[in-house]
Design an enzyme around this catalytic site. Structure first.
Site, PDB file in Angstrom:
ATOM      1  N   ASP A  18       8.207  -5.778  10.399  1.00  0.00           N
ATOM      2  CA  ASP A  18       7.150  -5.466   9.608  1.00  0.00           C
ATOM      3  C   ASP A  18       6.180  -5.940  10.216  1.00  0.00           C
ATOM      4  O   ASP A  18       5.094  -5.001   9.389  1.00  0.00           O
ATOM      5  CB  ASP A  18       7.114  -6.271   8.091  1.00  0.00           C
ATOM      6  CG  ASP A  18       6.498  -5.221   6.752  1.00  0.00           C
ATOM      7  OD1 ASP A  18       6.140  -3.295   7.563  1.00  0.00           O
ATOM      8  OD2 ASP A  18       6.591  -6.037   6.025  1.00  0.00           O
ATOM      9  N   HIS A  19       5.457  -6.653  10.586  1.00  0.00           N
ATOM     10  CA  HIS A  19       4.104  -7.160  11.474  1.00  0.00           C
ATOM     11  C   HIS A  19       3.716  -7.222  12.799  1.00  0.00           C
ATOM     12  O   HIS A  19       4.207  -8.092  13.013  1.00  0.00           O
ATOM     13  CB  HIS A  19       3.309  -8.566  10.232  1.00  0.00           C
ATOM     14  CG  HIS A  19       2.024  -8.613  10.532  1.00  0.00           C
ATOM     15  ND1 HIS A  19       1.505  -8.822  11.883  1.00  0.00           N
ATOM     16  CD2 HIS A  19       1.158  -8.065   9.997  1.00  0.00           C
ATOM     17  CE1 HIS A  19       0.212  -8.817  11.563  1.00  0.00           C
ATOM     18  NE2 HIS A  19      -0.209  -8.918  10.675  1.00  0.00           N
TER      19      HIS A  19
END
Lengths: 158, 278
Positions: free
Chosen positions: B183-184
């Protein structure tokens, strides 16, 4: 388009606050900051520090300093193709830069020079001049011949 | 792809938006978590600012964490509570976004961010722009499904050097893989600056605890001049260091630094105070 000359007095008037701003941004003692020390080689500044310095100067002096404009200002009205080719300064481009960064020793302007390496030349005095121009713009001091190309700071992509 | 827009996403809904200027949002801290770090509250505020900046840039560029002038920590968010988020954008252009923001529980302040700056980089290097645009529309419309965040294991701190009362140095274990990396960020995994800060604060609390007079508990009150100099990548060996700058009246100010291969990648300062009535 020629910038009106900035006097030593104007530079010295803003220098203490500029030096303190540099020291705060770089996390060093203000005594380490000197008017003509190269920020990258002398004070270990990185691209993110330039962004930090510009925002801190904007807040400290209550001026607007558009990012990425020192180079643009140095280029002035010179077309892109005459200023740089494939990321390297041309001879004319280098001459423009030398005129614009008059505080930097002449022997530091040597070809080949990448446009991306121009910030290696910047010193606290470079930013004093940026601040003086920004302050003149704020004050609208037409008697000095307002610097039409604005003020500048290095482009960063950190 | 199940972890994208969930494993490290801390805005459930954008409740008000003045494009390019300000936004309000919310995040429900999942009830099942053991705790919710203050650094993740800061992440939530930063992510709301990032949504405003990405929308402003028409999802061509996105900001990354770089500078935080001041982070005031005045409260905590517990699992099950709902954080209200707000950001005020000072300026936003293709190179950088400057903003301040806050997080609250109802009318109780939790955290305030001031003088933050994030360089804007090409969004397509980090994620699929059209997918990000779709997520933004979800946040501005019905909102994302709450409770998506599964929690994160704190990286271990292994002490490697200690000068009692003056300095601590530790290695932290940045995992090679973890759900939050998906996600990051989906196309370019980066160890979140807020997770690094969380580890640095834990180390600073340990050093402050050795130095300050005995107090029931200590807490971070203010983080200043935080600067991320480069990305930390999955599996990189990171060393963090904290040093005492001053200690008086039961409070202490400490420096924070993180190094990768001997190079400084992050710097800042933290103030530690006794936990107690405000």
């Amino acid at each position: 388009m020629m910038p009106v000359e900035i006097t030593k007095d104007e530079i010295l008037a803003v220098y203490p606050k500029v030096a303190q701003t540099m020291a705060d941004a770089l996390g060093c003692d203000v005594e380490k900051v000197a008017l003509n020390v190269p920020l990258i080689e002398g004070l270990d500044a990185e691209s993110i520090d330039f962004l930090d310095i510009v925002f801190r100067l904007e807040r400290a002096f209550k001026v607007k300093i558009p990012r990425g404009k020192i180079v643009e200002d140095a280029q002035g009205d010179l077309p892109d193709a005459e200023f740089e080719r494939k990321g390297y300064l041309t001879e004319v481009g280098l001459e423009r830069l030398r005129d614009y960064l008059s505080e930097v020793p002449a022997d530091r302007f040597r070809l080949p020079m990448k446009v991306a390496d121009i910030p290696r030349l910047f010193t606290p005095q470079t930013f004093c001049k940026v601040v003086v121009r920004a302050l003149r713009a704020v004050q609208g001091d037409d008697s000095r011949g307002r610097v039409s190309e604005g003020t500048g700071a290095p482009n960063t992509d950190g | 792809m199940a972890d994208r827009f969930s494993a490290f996403s801390f805005v459930d809904r954008i409740t008000a938006l003045e494009p390019g200027r300000r936004a309000r949002g919310r995040f429900a801290v999942p009830a099942g978590l053991p705790k919710f770090s203050t650094c993740l509250v800061a992440e939530a505020v930063g992510q709301l600012a990032a949504w405003v900046a990405m929308a402003r840039a028409e999802f061509r560029r996105r900001p990354v964490a770089a500078l935080s002038g001041e982070m005031r920590i005045v409260g905590e968010a517990a699992p099950g509570e709902i954080l209200g988020l707000g950001v005020e954008i000072e300026s936003c252009d293709p190179d950088a976004v400057a903003y301040g923001g806050w997080a609250r529980l109802a009318d109780t302040p939790v955290l305030e961010l001031r003088r933050c700056v994030g360089p804007m980089l090409p969004l397509e290097d980090f994620d699929a722009p059209e997918a990000v645009r779709g997520d933004f529309e979800t946040l501005c419309g019905p909102g994302a499904r709450p409770g998506r965040f599964p929690g994160i294991a704190e990286p271990d701190l292994a002490l490697i050097d200690r000068v009692p009362g003056q300095r601590l140095r530790a290695a932290i274990s940045v995992p090679v893989s973890a759900p939050f990396f998906a996600d990051h960020f989906p196309r370019r995994p980066v160890f979140p600056a807020t997770l690094l800060l969380d580890a640095q604060i834990r180390l600073a609390l340990r050093l402050a605890g050795e130095t300050l007079p005995p107090a029931p508990r200590l807490r971070p009150a203010r983080v200043t001049d935080l600067k991320m100099r480069s990305f930390i990548l999955p599996g990189q060996a990171v060393e963090i260091e904290t040093a005492m700058r001053s200690a008086a009246d039961g409070a202490a100010e400490l420096t924070l630094a993180a190094m990768v291969d001997g190079k400084r990648v992050a710097t800042g300062r933290v103030e530690i105070v006794p936990r107690g009535p405000a």
